[in-house]
Scaffold this motif. Structure first.
Motif, short mmCIF file in Angstrom:
data_model
loop_
_atom_site.label_atom_id
_atom_site.label_comp_id
_atom_site.label_asym_id
_atom_site.label_seq_id
_atom_site.Cartn_x
_atom_site.Cartn_y
_atom_site.Cartn_z
N ARG A 10 0.83 -1.33 -0.08
CA ARG A 10 -0.06 -0.04 0.03
C ARG A 10 0.91 1.01 -0.09
N ILE A 11 0.54 2.06 -0.70
CA ILE A 11 1.49 3.35 -0.82
C ILE A 11 0.61 4.34 0.09
N ILE A 12 1.47 5.26 0.70
CA ILE A 12 1.00 6.45 1.50
C ILE A 12 2.01 7.47 1.34
N GLY A 13 1.21 8.79 1.44
CA GLY A 13 2.06 9.94 1.11
C GLY A 13 2.27 10.32 2.69
N ASP A 14 1.68 11.52 3.21
CA ASP A 14 2.07 11.98 4.55
C ASP A 14 1.03 11.41 5.52
N GLY A 15 0.26 10.57 4.96
CA GLY A 15 -0.83 10.25 6.08
C GLY A 15 -1.75 11.16 6.75
N THR A 16 -1.84 12.26 5.80
CA THR A 16 -2.80 13.18 6.54
C THR A 16 -4.50 12.91 6.23
N ASN A 17 -4.63 11.79 5.19
CA ASN A 17 -6.10 11.33 5.27
C ASN A 17 -6.18 10.01 5.62
N LEU A 18 -5.41 9.52 6.44
CA LEU A 18 -5.38 8.06 6.58
C LEU A 18 -5.97 7.86 8.07
N GLY A 50 -0.02 17.40 3.60
CA GLY A 50 0.14 16.12 2.73
C GLY A 50 1.10 16.51 1.37
N THR A 51 1.05 15.44 0.38
CA THR A 51 2.14 15.31 -0.64
C THR A 51 1.33 15.57 -1.99
N VAL A 52 2.11 15.87 -3.19
CA VAL A 52 1.63 15.90 -4.56
C VAL A 52 1.02 14.57 -4.67
N ALA A 72 -7.46 16.66 -3.98
CA ALA A 72 -7.31 17.61 -2.90
C ALA A 72 -8.02 18.81 -3.29
N GLY A 73 -8.67 19.51 -2.45
CA GLY A 73 -9.25 21.00 -2.81
C GLY A 73 -10.10 21.55 -1.68
N THR A 74 -10.82 22.60 -2.13
CA THR A 74 -11.55 23.45 -1.33
C THR A 74 -12.47 24.06 -2.07
N ASP A 92 -6.98 32.11 8.16
CA ASP A 92 -8.27 31.77 7.93
C ASP A 92 -8.72 30.35 8.53
N ARG A 93 -7.62 29.37 8.03
CA ARG A 93 -7.97 27.86 8.21
C ARG A 93 -7.62 27.75 10.02
N ARG A 94 -6.45 28.62 10.36
CA ARG A 94 -6.31 28.21 11.66
C ARG A 94 -7.48 28.84 12.71
C1 LIG Z 1 -5.66 19.60 9.18
C2 LIG Z 1 -5.99 18.90 7.95
C3 LIG Z 1 -6.78 19.84 6.95
C4 LIG Z 1 -7.00 19.24 5.68
N1 LIG Z 1 -7.76 20.15 4.85
C5 LIG Z 1 -7.94 19.72 3.53
C6 LIG Z 1 -8.61 20.41 2.56
O1 LIG Z 1 -8.80 21.45 2.78
N2 LIG Z 1 -8.95 19.83 1.50
C7 LIG Z 1 -8.71 18.50 1.03
O2 LIG Z 1 -9.03 17.97 0.03
N3 LIG Z 1 -8.17 17.70 1.89
C8 LIG Z 1 -7.79 18.02 3.31
N4 LIG Z 1 -7.12 17.21 4.04
C9 LIG Z 1 -7.04 15.68 3.89
C10 LIG Z 1 -5.57 15.63 3.23
O3 LIG Z 1 -4.53 16.53 3.68
C11 LIG Z 1 -5.52 15.45 1.76
O4 LIG Z 1 -6.45 14.39 1.42
C12 LIG Z 1 -4.10 15.37 1.28
O5 LIG Z 1 -4.19 15.25 -0.23
C13 LIG Z 1 -3.50 13.66 1.42
O6 LIG Z 1 -2.23 13.78 1.14
P1 LIG Z 1 -1.11 12.61 1.97
O7 LIG Z 1 -0.08 12.88 1.12
O8 LIG Z 1 -1.21 12.87 3.26
O9 LIG Z 1 -1.72 11.32 1.41
P2 LIG Z 1 -2.42 10.02 2.33
O10 LIG Z 1 -3.05 10.36 3.53
O11 LIG Z 1 -0.77 9.35 2.69
O12 LIG Z 1 -3.10 9.25 1.24
C14 LIG Z 1 -4.08 9.36 0.83
C15 LIG Z 1 -4.67 8.48 -0.16
O13 LIG Z 1 -3.90 8.43 -1.23
C16 LIG Z 1 -3.19 7.25 -1.72
N5 LIG Z 1 -1.83 7.86 -2.09
C17 LIG Z 1 -0.92 8.43 -1.61
N6 LIG Z 1 0.04 8.73 -2.24
C18 LIG Z 1 0.07 8.09 -3.41
C19 LIG Z 1 0.72 7.66 -4.53
N7 LIG Z 1 1.75 8.31 -4.62
N8 LIG Z 1 0.21 6.80 -5.65
C20 LIG Z 1 -0.84 6.36 -5.34
N9 LIG Z 1 -1.59 6.55 -4.30
C21 LIG Z 1 -1.20 7.52 -3.23
C22 LIG Z 1 -3.05 6.65 -0.18
O14 LIG Z 1 -3.06 5.21 -0.68
C23 LIG Z 1 -4.54 6.99 0.35
O15 LIG Z 1 -5.50 6.16 -0.35
C24 LIG Z 1 -6.72 17.93 5.42
C25 LIG Z 1 -6.02 17.10 6.39
C26 LIG Z 1 -5.59 17.74 7.58
C27 LIG Z 1 -4.88 16.94 8.70
#
Ligand SMILES: Cc1cc2nc3c(=O)[nH]c(=O)nc-3n(C[C@H](O)[C@H](O)[C@H](O)COP(=O)(O)OP(=O)(O)OC[C@H]3O[C@@H](n4cnc5c(N)ncnc54)[C@H](O)[C@@H]3O)c2cc1C
Length: 318
Positions: A68-76, A141-143, A151-153, A229-231
Motif C-alpha cells: 500500500r502506498i502512502i503519502g504524508d498520511g494526512t487522510n488516513l 500532505g504530498t503531491v 484534494a481541494g477546497t 483563516d484555516r487556523r
Molecule cells: C488539518 C487538515 C486539513 C485538511 N484540509 C484539507 C482540505 O482543505 N482539502 C482536502 O482535500 N483535504 C484536506 N485534508 C486531507 C488531506 O490533507 C488531503 O487528502 C491530502 O491530499 C492527502 O495527502 P497525503 O500525502 O497525506 O496522502 P495520504 O493520506 O498518505 O494518502 C491518501 C490516499 O492517497 C493514496 N496515495 C498517496 N500517495 C499516493 C501515490 N503516490 N500513489 C498512489 N496512491 C497514493 C493513499 O494510498 C491513500 O489512499 C486535510 C487534512 C488535515 C489533517
C-alpha cells in the motif's frame, strides 16, 4: 508486532537482501499519520529510486505480497492491529522542475514528483509568480496524495491544474496518463485502467499554472491570509485527518449537520468531535484507531436518525 502477517521467511529474506537499507520492520503507523494512531506496518519501504520501486512491485506481484502506498498520511486512519505486508512511502521522490512554457497562453507547466509536500509546491509556484494553486494553500500532505484524493477546497481542486500524471503499473512499467483519460470525482481521481482495477502508483504530476497576473509578494500575502483563516476555523494544533466525512451532494454540509445534532465535544476514549469544526475528529488524548472509528460510527448514527442523511467517510480507512 503486527498481529497477523503477510511476509513469510522467504519474503523477508528477499526484502532484506534487495532493499535492506530502505526497509524498516514493524514501523508504527502512528509516526506516519496525522491522526497519530495506528499499529505497526510489517515492513515500511522508502525506495530511493524508481528502479528500486519497479524491482519491488515486480517481485511483490509474483510473490503475492500486498503493498500500500502512502503519502504524508494526512487522510488516513490506520488500524490499531497494524498493517500486514509492505507500506511504501515516496519520501525520496521530491523534485520540482519546469516542464513547459507557453507564451501565447501565458502558462507554465511544473512537474512535481509525488513525494513533494503540497506546501512546498505552493510556495515554489508563488515564489515564481505562478497562479493556480491558491486552492491548495494549507492542505497538508504530498503531491501524490493530493492527486489521488483530488484534494481541494471550495476554490478549486487538483482537477483544475493537473494536466498529466506519471504512473507505475503493477508490472513496474512507467507511463504518462494524459488529461483526456483522467476521471476526477469529489475527492477521488482515477483513469481508465485504474478504474478497471489496475493497481498503480503515482510517481509525478504535471500542473499547468498561469504566469504574470500578480507578483510574488501579493501571492505570499494571499497565502498568509488563507492560512490564518484555516487556523481560525480548524483545530490545526490537534492531531486529525482533516474533514472526516464527505459533504452530502445537496443540503447542509457534514460539519453543519454534526453541529446541529449537538455533537461538538462528544468523546469516545481519546477521540473527540472538535468544538471548533464539527467535521473534524481530533485525537485529544492518546486516542486509538478504534476510539476514532467508534466515535465516527456514533456521529453517523445520530445524523442519520436526526436528519435522515447517511454521512460517508472522506478519510481513507485502512
Ligand atoms: C488539518 C487538515 C486539513 C485538511 N484540509 C484539507 C482540505 O482543505 N482539502 C482536502 O482535500 N483535504 C484536506 N485534508 C486531507 C488531506 O490533507 C488531503 O487528502 C491530502 O491530499 C492527502 O495527502 P497525503 O500525502 O497525506 O496522502 P495520504 O493520506 O498518505 O494518502 C491518501 C490516499 O492517497 C493514496 N496515495 C498517496 N500517495 C499516493 C501515490 N503516490 N500513489 C498512489 N496512491 C497514493 C493513499 O494510498 C491513500 O489512499 C486535510 C487534512 C488535515 C489533517
Amino acid at each position: 508486532m503486527v498481529s497477523y502477517s503477510k511476509l513469510n521467511k522467504a519474503a523477508r529474506g528477499w526484502l532484506d537482501t534487495h532493499m535492506g537499507d530502505h526497509i524498516r520492520w514493524n514501523e508504527p503507523m502512528a509516526r506516519h499519520t496525522s491522526f497519530r494512531v495506528g499499529g505497526p506496518a510489517e515492513a515500511f519501504f522508502t525506495p530511493p529510486s524508481a528502479a528500486h520501486l519497479a524491482d519491488f512491485v515486480q517481485w511483490a506481484g509474483k510473490a503475492g505480497i500486498p503493498y500500500r502506498i502512502i503519502g504524508d498520511g494526512t487522510n488516513l486512519l490506520a488500524p490499531d492491529r497494524g498493517i500486514a505486508g509492505v507500506v511504501i512511502n515516496l519520501r525520496h521522490f521530491r523534485k520540482i522542475e519546469y516542464a513547459a512554457e507557453d507564451a501565447a497562453s501565458a502558462t507554465v507547466t511544473l512537474r512535481a514528483l509525488a513525494g513533494v509536500r503540497l506546501k512546498v509546491f505552493c510556495q515554489f509556484a508563488a515564489r515564481n509568480g505562478l497562479e493556480g494553486m491558491a486552492f491548495a494553500l494549507g492542505i497538508p500532505g504530498t503531491v501524490g496524495g493530493g492527486m489521488m484524493m483530488n484534494a481541494g477546497t471550495q476554490d478549486g481542486s487538483m482537477a483544475d491544474v493537473l494536466v498529466s500524471a506519471t504512473v507505475m503499473d503493477a508490472a513496474g512499467a512507467v507511463r504518462e496518463i494524459a488529461r483526456e483519460d483522467f476521471r476526477f470525482g469529489y475527492r477521488s481521481f482515477s483513469w481508465e485502467s485504474s478504474a478497471a482495477g489496475e493497481k498503480a502508483i503515482l510517481l509525478a504530476g504535471a500542473f499547468q499554472l498561469q504566469k504574470g497576473g500578480r507578483d510574488a509578494r501579493m501571492l505570499r500575502k494571499e497565502a498568509r491570509d488563507r492560512l490564518c483563516d484555516r487556523r481560525r476555523k480548524q483545530p490545526i494544533g490537534l492531531p486529525s485527518g482533516g474533514c472526516f466525512f464527505r459533504n452530502p451532494p445537496e443540503g447542509p454540509g457534514a460539519g453543519a449537520l454534526i453541529d446541529r445534532a449537538g455533537l461538538k465535544g462528544m468523546r469516545i476514549g481519546g477521540a473527540e468531535v472538535s468544538a471548533k469544526h464539527a467535521n473534524f475528529i481530533v485525537n485529544r488524548e492518546s486516542a486509538t484507531s478504534s476510539d476514532i472509528l467508534a466515535l465516527a460510527a456514533a456521529v453517523r448514527d445520530t445524523v442519520r436518525r436526526k436528519f435522515g442523511v447517511d454521512l460517508k467517510p472522506e478519510i481513507c480507512i485502512i
